[in-house]
Design an enzyme around this catalytic site. Sequence first.
Site, mmCIF file in Angstrom:
data_model
loop_
_atom_site.group_PDB
_atom_site.id
_atom_site.type_symbol
_atom_site.label_atom_id
_atom_site.label_comp_id
_atom_site.label_asym_id
_atom_site.label_seq_id
_atom_site.Cartn_x
_atom_site.Cartn_y
_atom_site.Cartn_z
ATOM 1 N N HIS A 201 -0.271 -17.317 -30.939
ATOM 2 C CA HIS A 201 -1.331 -17.079 -29.600
ATOM 3 C C HIS A 201 -2.100 -15.535 -29.730
ATOM 4 O O HIS A 201 -2.763 -15.162 -28.830
ATOM 5 C CB HIS A 201 -0.362 -16.990 -28.472
ATOM 6 C CG HIS A 201 0.080 -18.395 -27.962
ATOM 7 N ND1 HIS A 201 -0.568 -19.118 -26.941
ATOM 8 C CD2 HIS A 201 1.217 -19.174 -28.394
ATOM 9 C CE1 HIS A 201 -0.050 -20.250 -26.812
ATOM 10 N NE2 HIS A 201 1.220 -20.184 -27.621
ATOM 11 N N ASP A 409 -7.830 -9.172 -28.989
ATOM 12 C CA ASP A 409 -7.056 -10.321 -28.095
ATOM 13 C C ASP A 409 -7.276 -11.664 -28.703
ATOM 14 O O ASP A 409 -8.125 -12.064 -29.621
ATOM 15 C CB ASP A 409 -7.549 -10.450 -26.771
ATOM 16 C CG ASP A 409 -6.670 -10.604 -25.496
ATOM 17 O OD1 ASP A 409 -5.527 -11.119 -26.192
ATOM 18 O OD2 ASP A 409 -6.777 -10.030 -24.470
HETATM 19 P P1 ADQ Z 1 -1.562 -12.405 -22.797
HETATM 20 O O1 ADQ Z 1 -1.596 -11.058 -23.759
HETATM 21 O O2 ADQ Z 1 -0.390 -12.386 -21.767
HETATM 22 O O3 ADQ Z 1 -1.342 -13.750 -23.634
HETATM 23 P P2 ADQ Z 1 -4.061 -13.518 -21.493
HETATM 24 O O4 ADQ Z 1 -4.486 -14.611 -22.259
HETATM 25 O O5 ADQ Z 1 -5.087 -12.499 -20.735
HETATM 26 O O6 ADQ Z 1 -3.013 -12.362 -22.081
HETATM 27 O O7 ADQ Z 1 -3.211 -14.123 -20.227
HETATM 28 C C1 ADQ Z 1 -2.601 -13.504 -19.209
HETATM 29 C C2 ADQ Z 1 -2.283 -14.229 -18.096
HETATM 30 O O8 ADQ Z 1 -1.374 -13.517 -17.254
HETATM 31 C C3 ADQ Z 1 -3.416 -14.971 -17.250
HETATM 32 O O9 ADQ Z 1 -3.136 -16.224 -16.995
HETATM 33 C C4 ADQ Z 1 -3.552 -14.052 -16.214
HETATM 34 O O10 ADQ Z 1 -3.896 -14.620 -15.050
HETATM 35 C C5 ADQ Z 1 -1.961 -13.630 -15.949
HETATM 36 N N1 ADQ Z 1 -1.966 -12.194 -15.319
HETATM 37 C C6 ADQ Z 1 -2.552 -11.137 -15.933
HETATM 38 N N2 ADQ Z 1 -2.076 -10.073 -15.018
HETATM 39 C C7 ADQ Z 1 -1.655 -10.433 -14.056
HETATM 40 C C8 ADQ Z 1 -1.283 -9.934 -12.831
HETATM 41 N N3 ADQ Z 1 -1.333 -8.906 -12.596
HETATM 42 N N4 ADQ Z 1 -0.788 -10.929 -11.799
HETATM 43 C C9 ADQ Z 1 -0.550 -12.250 -12.145
HETATM 44 N N5 ADQ Z 1 -1.141 -12.707 -13.356
HETATM 45 C C10 ADQ Z 1 -1.661 -11.790 -13.982
HETATM 46 C C11 ADQ Z 1 -1.329 -14.108 -24.968
HETATM 47 C C12 ADQ Z 1 -2.375 -13.689 -25.882
HETATM 48 C C13 ADQ Z 1 -3.680 -13.933 -25.457
HETATM 49 C C14 ADQ Z 1 -3.790 -15.458 -25.147
HETATM 50 C C15 ADQ Z 1 -2.620 -15.954 -24.506
HETATM 51 C C16 ADQ Z 1 -2.519 -17.439 -24.514
HETATM 52 O O11 ADQ Z 1 -2.132 -12.013 -26.282
HETATM 53 O O12 ADQ Z 1 -4.960 -13.576 -26.305
HETATM 54 O O13 ADQ Z 1 -5.069 -15.876 -24.645
HETATM 55 O O14 ADQ Z 1 -1.474 -15.674 -24.988
HETATM 56 O O15 ADQ Z 1 -2.633 -17.865 -25.635
#
Ligand code: ADQ
Length: 527
Positions: A201, A409
């Site tokens: 991921h 990312d």
């Molecule tokens: P993350 O690093 O956690 O994931 P991301 O892909 O942006 O990053 O996902 C974050 C998730 O958490 C989103 O669904 C978002 O809505 C939720 N989120 C973030 N902040 C929040 C908040 N304050 N309240 C509620 N929800 C919140 C890892 C990798 C990424 C990759 C994903 C999926 O680092 O690059 O996209 O896995 O593979």
Amino acid sequence: MADIPDPASDAPRQPVGRSEMPDRVSRSRKRASGSELERRRASASGPRLVVVSNRVPVPKDGSTKAGGLSVALEGALKQSGGLWFGWSGETVENPSEGARISQAGNITFAVMDLAKQDYDEYYAGFANRALWPVCHYRLDLVQIERHELDGYFRVNRAFAATLAPLLRPDDIVWVHDYHFIPLASELRKLGSNNRIGFFLHIPWPPPDVASALPAYHRLLQNFGAYDLVGFHTPQDAENFERCLVGENIGSSVGPGEHQIDGHRVRIGAFPVGIDTETFARAAAGAERNALVRRTRASLGNRSLIIGVDRLDYSKGLKQRIEAFSCFITSNPDFRNRVTYIQITPKSRSDVPEYQRMQREIAEQAGWTNGNLGEVDWTPVRYVNRTVGHAALAGLYRMSRVGLVTPLRDGMNLVAKEFVAAQQPDDPGVLILSRFAGAAHELDCALLVNPYDTEVCAAAIARALQMPLAERRERWATMMKRLQVNTVEAWCQRFLSSLSRIPAGVTEAHPAPDAERNPSPEPETAPA
Ligand code: ADQ
């Protein structure tokens, strides 16, 4: 990964104690012959999906409430009945033998606890102080501790030993993320001939960067036990193949295929999607959400700029606040006409690099407000909170600008959620880092180099002044892509690629073995 409950955001929930990893290998093997498992095996029909992730969304009170990835994986698990296996999220003094099993519909959840030393070495240590920074190109933050490396492999061995007895011969196993690189190799040693896929991921860097990993060669060798290795972007997949070639691990037998120890490993890009329609519907229906309404009222006539990220150094928060500050300074007309809300739950607070960063970002937000703000205007609202998905969708929808500027990312789901949440008639503008995997699909966003403060500041100004026609055109192109590449489509593509691999291929699979393939690196610190 995102919605599979992020281990990052939770500290262990139980008091912790001693450190010794119990010999789960032999005990778990004994459990394999248990009558309950035999009964389950006998009643099974067709290949079953087994998902392995560090954290498992075990349903409470019989219902699952998670969103996004979890729901998609759950959907895939439901199709043929499935098993979801991983860490319980608990650290305990003496982890009990085998897995704790529960059932919800036709999905079996199996979790195991970790001892404090396991958690410290495998999770807070090697996974998050070596693998995470290296994979995010942050060599300055890498901590190399041999005991953490050993712990990482040891805990993977324990996970494999607990999982192996639960596996049926024709199960398809889908392993998620950097915590589990050696898992397939350990399962093979225990006799598994299952088809096993791995999805990373987070990004995979080019050889020059990746080779900063301790036990680099050994880790790469361990990928050889998988049948399919998936990444978010073609660039990550290509970087990975270059690492294999550079380390002389197996040989390339065509595009995206390597022969390692007589076993063929497929390598490919599978960009993850979101549940686009559900998110769009939630955003449209969020007008009534209390938090959304209160926020709207609090903004007055100001335009909203939003950022939503876990508090992680990979997300570029320091640079983002600087860019916002630079935007206000160089566009004084916007003073008191915009508000930047940054919603950022804390994560991995027990990892020292994160504690430092949490302090620094909070100070920076406070300093920016002190410097730029007015008595009746707080330019940056910095909130360390998790917000429910419905409210989040509504907040995205009322935003004029989505600021998604990670320094690196794997994908970044927030960028996709922001687009999905927009009003088709009057969409906001996404400013997206070119170093997010999402930039491959969302190339109609305003793509920026997040390190370049002035460029990011200029992008904010441009986004706020972008004519409606251009906003609509950019949004429509991105939304079409999100409607095609949904999270369900992602699941299906990965699993159908894995299913197409002939099962017999794994028969000849020898487990990567440090003795047969001596690593050029020492596994313990030289004296
Ligand atoms: P993350 O690093 O956690 O994931 P991301 O892909 O942006 O990053 O996902 C974050 C998730 O958490 C989103 O669904 C978002 O809505 C939720 N989120 C973030 N902040 C929040 C908040 N304050 N309240 C509620 N929800 C919140 C890892 C990798 C990424 C990759 C994903 C999926 O680092 O690059 O996209 O896995 O593979």
